[in-house]
Design a protein around this motif. Structure first.
Motif, PDB file in Angstrom:
ATOM      1  N   VAL A   1       0.808  -1.363  -0.004  1.00  0.00           N
ATOM      2  CA  VAL A   1      -0.177   0.446  -0.071  1.00  0.00           C
ATOM      3  C   VAL A   1       0.541   1.678   0.105  1.00  0.00           C
ATOM      4  O   VAL A   1       2.108   0.988  -0.012  1.00  0.00           O
ATOM      5  N   ASN A   2       0.048   2.235  -0.354  1.00  0.00           N
ATOM      6  CA  ASN A   2       0.808   3.614  -0.366  1.00  0.00           C
ATOM      7  C   ASN A   2       0.542   4.203   1.312  1.00  0.00           C
ATOM      8  O   ASN A   2      -0.830   4.371   1.954  1.00  0.00           O
ATOM      9  N   LEU A   3       1.994   4.058   1.861  1.00  0.00           N
ATOM     10  CA  LEU A   3       2.206   4.274   3.249  1.00  0.00           C
ATOM     11  C   LEU A   3       1.149   5.589   3.606  1.00  0.00           C
ATOM     12  O   LEU A   3       0.777   5.633   4.610  1.00  0.00           O
ATOM     13  N   ASN A   4       1.576   6.842   3.074  1.00  0.00           N
ATOM     14  CA  ASN A   4       1.306   7.853   2.914  1.00  0.00           C
ATOM     15  C   ASN A   4      -0.470   8.249   2.675  1.00  0.00           C
ATOM     16  O   ASN A   4      -0.880   8.899   3.839  1.00  0.00           O
TER      17      ASN A   4
ATOM     18  N   ILE B   1      -6.060   7.284   6.605  1.00  0.00           N
ATOM     19  CA  ILE B   1      -6.629   6.190   6.804  1.00  0.00           C
ATOM     20  C   ILE B   1      -7.398   5.232   8.517  1.00  0.00           C
ATOM     21  O   ILE B   1      -6.598   4.565   8.601  1.00  0.00           O
ATOM     22  N   PRO B   2      -8.715   5.947   8.830  1.00  0.00           N
ATOM     23  CA  PRO B   2      -8.347   5.608  10.502  1.00  0.00           C
ATOM     24  C   PRO B   2      -8.890   4.289  10.645  1.00  0.00           C
ATOM     25  O   PRO B   2      -8.750   3.367  11.918  1.00  0.00           O
TER      26      PRO B   2
ATOM     27  N   LYS C   1       6.089   0.705   7.906  1.00  0.00           N
ATOM     28  CA  LYS C   1       7.020  -0.548   7.178  1.00  0.00           C
ATOM     29  C   LYS C   1       7.393  -1.567   7.670  1.00  0.00           C
ATOM     30  O   LYS C   1       7.948  -1.325   8.480  1.00  0.00           O
ATOM     31  N   ALA C   2       6.973  -3.191   7.359  1.00  0.00           N
ATOM     32  CA  ALA C   2       6.977  -4.467   7.890  1.00  0.00           C
ATOM     33  C   ALA C   2       8.511  -4.718   7.821  1.00  0.00           C
ATOM     34  O   ALA C   2       9.300  -4.103   6.890  1.00  0.00           O
TER      35      ALA C   2
ATOM     36  N   ARG D   1       6.884  -4.036   1.788  1.00  0.00           N
ATOM     37  CA  ARG D   1       5.366  -4.179   2.382  1.00  0.00           C
ATOM     38  C   ARG D   1       4.344  -3.517   3.862  1.00  0.00           C
ATOM     39  O   ARG D   1       5.581  -2.904   5.018  1.00  0.00           O
ATOM     40  N   CYS D   2       3.910  -3.093   4.072  1.00  0.00           N
ATOM     41  CA  CYS D   2       2.905  -3.081   5.585  1.00  0.00           C
ATOM     42  C   CYS D   2       2.352  -3.113   6.277  1.00  0.00           C
ATOM     43  O   CYS D   2       1.360  -4.155   5.659  1.00  0.00           O
TER      44      CYS D   2
END
Length: 242
Positions: free
Chosen positions: A167-170, A175-176, A197-198, A204-205
């Motif tokens: 996913v896009n971390l930003n 998103i709660p 970040k994992a 991956r996150c």
């Protein structure tokens, strides 16, 4: 490699990659032309027989590692065409059904239309009777689709839905809420404390969070995904309402 004459007759097909060391299917896919052989070419590109780790590998490396181990053993991946001569939509259906039949595949996703996948008849009767949830215009959330294999492997819905996603971390940090969807039904809603970040799976996150309040849960839990979230082309396991 297939000749042009053969690929024309094959049209779309569904295939399996089999490990000759144990006879197990480790990947199921669909495609046309020489898609069948693309995995081997990608996995063995610049492969020197020693290192399995590339700096930008993620979970796809499970497939790549098997292919490289097979080559190191002096063997070749077995390629099987399961069904051919299909349209693309027909191939999507066959691929998804075949993925359901093999546990432990290195496939990252369950295939198209996986929400209509294998299920107990009594469970299906119950779940198809659920009403669809209504999108909440003032609420930001993402929907993450999970499957039985990972639930069984990780032991619970929370540890399954919270990791590891491309996913896009930003974007997700804004998103709660995360809705955990299983077979098209929202099983739980989590309020996110943080996305990060994992460390164990590059690229991956994952998130940490807690079960959402009853006020939020009552909007979604034990309700079905609206059809707009399961239409053609939505193969990604992560969907957004933000």
């Amino acid at each position: 490699m297939f000749t042009a004459e053969v690929t024309e007759q094959l049209k779309y097909y569904v295939y399996r990659l089999i490990d000759p060391r144990n006879g197990q299917t480790f990947y199921v896919g669909k495609g046309k032309g020489n898609r069948l052989y693309a995995h081997i070419n990608d996995a063995l590109k610049n492969f020197d027989g020693e290192s399995y780790i590339d700096k930008d590998e993620d979970e796809i490396s499970a497939k790549i590692k098997i292919i490289r181990e097979i080559r190191t053993a002096g063997l070749e991946v077995i390629h099987v065409i399961q069904r051919y001569g299909m349209t693309e939509n027909e191939a999507f259906e066959v691929e998804a059904a075949l993925i359901d039949c093999y546990a432990g595949l290195t496939n990252l996703q369950s295939g198209h239309y996986s929400d209509r996948g294998v299920n107990n008849a009594e469970v299906l009767q119950r779940e198809l009777s659920y009403e669809e949830f209504e999108d909440q215009p003032d609420l930001k959330y993402c929907i993450i689709k999970i499957n039985n294999y990972w639930i069984n492997d990780r032991g619970n819905i929370y540890d399954t839905v919270r990791m590891h996603w491309k996913v896009n971390l930003n974007r997700v940090q804004k998103i709660p809420y995360v809705l955990a969807s299983h077979n098209g039904v929202i099983e739980e809603v989590y309020k996110v404390d943080r996305w990060y970040k994992a460390e164990d799976v590059p690229g991956r996150c994952m998130f940490e969070g807690t079960v959402a309040s009853d006020e939020i849960r009552n909007l979604f839990v034990k309700k079905r995904l609206p059809k707009r979230y399961i239409k053609k082309g939505m193969a990604s396991p992560v969907l957004y309402h933000d």
